[in-house]
Design an enzyme around this catalytic site. Structure first.
Site, PDB file in Angstrom:
ATOM      1  N   ALA A  69      60.093 -22.425  53.816  1.00  0.00           N
ATOM      2  CA  ALA A  69      60.438 -22.818  52.539  1.00  0.00           C
ATOM      3  C   ALA A  69      61.699 -22.378  52.138  1.00  0.00           C
ATOM      4  O   ALA A  69      61.899 -21.354  51.988  1.00  0.00           O
ATOM      5  CB  ALA A  69      59.236 -22.432  51.624  1.00  0.00           C
ATOM      6  N   CYS A  70      62.612 -23.514  51.933  1.00  0.00           N
ATOM      7  CA  CYS A  70      63.847 -22.935  51.229  1.00  0.00           C
ATOM      8  C   CYS A  70      63.878 -23.415  49.674  1.00  0.00           C
ATOM      9  O   CYS A  70      62.825 -24.021  49.365  1.00  0.00           O
ATOM     10  CB  CYS A  70      65.036 -23.765  51.877  1.00  0.00           C
ATOM     11  SG  CYS A  70      65.143 -25.593  51.696  1.00  0.00           S
ATOM     12  N   PRO A  71      64.886 -22.854  48.981  1.00  0.00           N
ATOM     13  CA  PRO A  71      64.830 -23.002  47.448  1.00  0.00           C
ATOM     14  C   PRO A  71      64.690 -24.344  46.931  1.00  0.00           C
ATOM     15  O   PRO A  71      63.944 -24.870  46.309  1.00  0.00           O
ATOM     16  CB  PRO A  71      66.035 -22.498  46.859  1.00  0.00           C
ATOM     17  CG  PRO A  71      66.259 -21.436  47.992  1.00  0.00           C
ATOM     18  CD  PRO A  71      65.812 -21.984  49.303  1.00  0.00           C
TER      19      PRO A  71
END
Length: 472
Positions: free
Chosen positions: A8-10
């Protein structure tokens, strides 16, 4: 061995899926079975089942935002950044398999430090801030572009500013854009709080952000802007998380997350802004207006100060003081002050948009896309186009914006640039409301160049692993 993972990235776009692919390939290359659950922009995909988690020998959490790990209780688990998973997926899998079980140390010695522990690539504050920024960006882009297009196509200069004929198609388009902008700060605050406290923090964050952005709650002509939204988000998140830690009777536990925590957290944050942070805003605006009146004897100083104020919070209270000061003098036949403001208004979005084109290595793919939208917004005088950059990296972006605003405002005021309507940006010059168009352009270009150069000097390059992932 069986390994499960979450990425999960921003923003939940490129890096989330690149990290998932890297982990899956590395596992297959080394004879391990790796299953990855992605938390992307469209939500959770390939969700891990309870059976898969139960059978797993280790867990890898590669995320730059908070991920609930309660379902992995009892498993060997490491937490790293998305960039670390892209750079060395095989190493992370081996580290996870060698990690100690929750109830004791690893047989071979102490727990190895993860890449995130060694480099501290993402701080707690940064992760939560970026969670809010990633959800805010679509509202800024949609709202800003709708307003920009409608003003460019149908806008007319009037004594009250750049206006679109009421009842027309483009007037409705503009209203939709304005509505999108109104969600910007509440969404920023809400998803910062959500990252800190999970679902119980969402409502207090959104409501707190709305209160922060709406000056009528504390008798101010302007809200506290995106800076107030950041404060509201963290205040709501930490308050909700603190209340979650309370020990309560079993009969109250079911209603805590849906009733008690949201209500108490909302009241705390609203009270903070209405009686502690918000009320001084009105007095500060009056004091700043008085200071600006005292500076009218020096055009150079006044233009520089106005430029700095306009660029500081991009639609927030300090920006509004400068803008209203210039707009108020128009009715008195004084157009020079608004001329300086008109230049400074377009400097932050155009300067940052230009910077994303000059040095792409300083910006992520998502920031580069936001830069394109900022360019369009800057052309029609929408300073808020720079807010996604300032919210994500305020200590570097805000000084760069102010430096450009100071230069542009000072040149415009000294050269006697005039603006006959309370609006800014090149679109006002195109529509004939600017007196001294050549110097307006000189002042704007100088300010834009200073902002772009300053932010490129201050910002560090995006990590190599992230750039490689985006290239792919």
């Amino acid at each position: 061995m069986r390994v499960v993972a979450i990425t999960a990235c921003p923003t939940g776009i490129a890096h989330t899926y690149m990290a998932a692919e890297k982990l899956s390939r590395a596992g297959a290359d080394h004879g391990h079975r790796v299953r990855v659950e992605t938390h992307g922009a469209i939500g959770v995909e390939d969700e891990l089942t309870a059976e898969e988690i139960e059978a797993a020998d280790a867990v890898v959490i590669a995320a730059d935002q908070d991920v609930d790990t309660a379902r992995f209780a009892g498993k060997r688990l490491i937490k790293v950044s998305v960039a670390a998973a892209i750079k060395d997926p095989a190493g992370l899998i081996e580290q996870a398999l060698a990690a100690p079980p929750p109830d004791g140390p690893a047989p071979g010695g102490p727990e190895p430090k993860t890449p995130s522990q060694k480099a501290k690539e993402r701080s707690f504050v940064y992760r939560n801030l970026m969670n809010g920024v990633s959800y805010m960006i679509p509202f800024v882009v949609v709202g800003g572009l709708l307003i920009a297009v409608s003003l460019a196509v149908a806008g007319n200069t009037t004594p009250d500013g750049l206006k679109i004929p009421e009842g027309s198609f483009w007037f409705k388009v503009n209203e939709v854009g304005v509505a999108s902008f109104q969600f910007m700060v509440p969404i920023l605050a809400g998803y910062i709080a959500y990252a800190i406290a999970d679902r119980p923090g969402l409502a207090p964050g959104v409501i707190g952000g709305y209160v922060a952005a709406t000056g009528t709650f504390y008798d101010s002509e302007a809200g506290t802007g995106f800076i107030g939204g950041i404060i509201a988000g963290f205040a709501a998140g930490f308050t909700a998380r603190w209340i979650k830690s309370w020990r309560v009777p079993d009969m109250l536990k079911p209603i805590m997350p849906i009733l008690v925590i949201p209500i108490l957290s909302t009241l705390v944050v609203a009270a903070l802004f209405i009686w502690v942070i918000g009320q001084p805003i009105g007095g500060l605006m009056e004091d700043l207006t008085g200071v600006l009146r005292d500076m009218r004897g020096s055009k150079l100083v006044l233009g520089a100060v106005l430029g700095a104020m306009i660029a500081f919070d991009m639609g927030g209270p300090v920006n509004k003081v400068a803008f209203l000061f210039g707009a108020g003098l128009i009715v008195q036949g004084e157009y020079t002050i608004m001329g300086a403001c008109a230049v400074a208004i377009c400097v932050p979005p155009l300067g940052l948009g230009l910077a994303t084109l000059i040095r792409r290595d300083r910006f992520t793919g998502e920031e580069q896309e936001a830069g394109k939208a900022a360019l369009a917004m800057g052309l029609v005088g929408i300073t808020e186009g720079a807010i996604p950059f300032a919210a994500a990296d305020p200590l570097r972006v805000i000084p760069a914006n102010m430096a450009g605003g100071i230069v542009g405002g000072a040149i415009a005021a000294t050269a006697g640039v005039l603006d006959h309507v309370p609006h800014g940006g090149p679109v006002v010059a195109v529509l004939g409301a600017i007196g001294g168009v050549p110097m307006f352009l000189v002042a704007a270009l100088a300010g834009i160049a200073v902002t772009a150069a300053t932010v490129l000097v201050l910002k560090r390059p995006v990590p190599q692993a992230v750039r490689q992932a985006e290239a792919v």
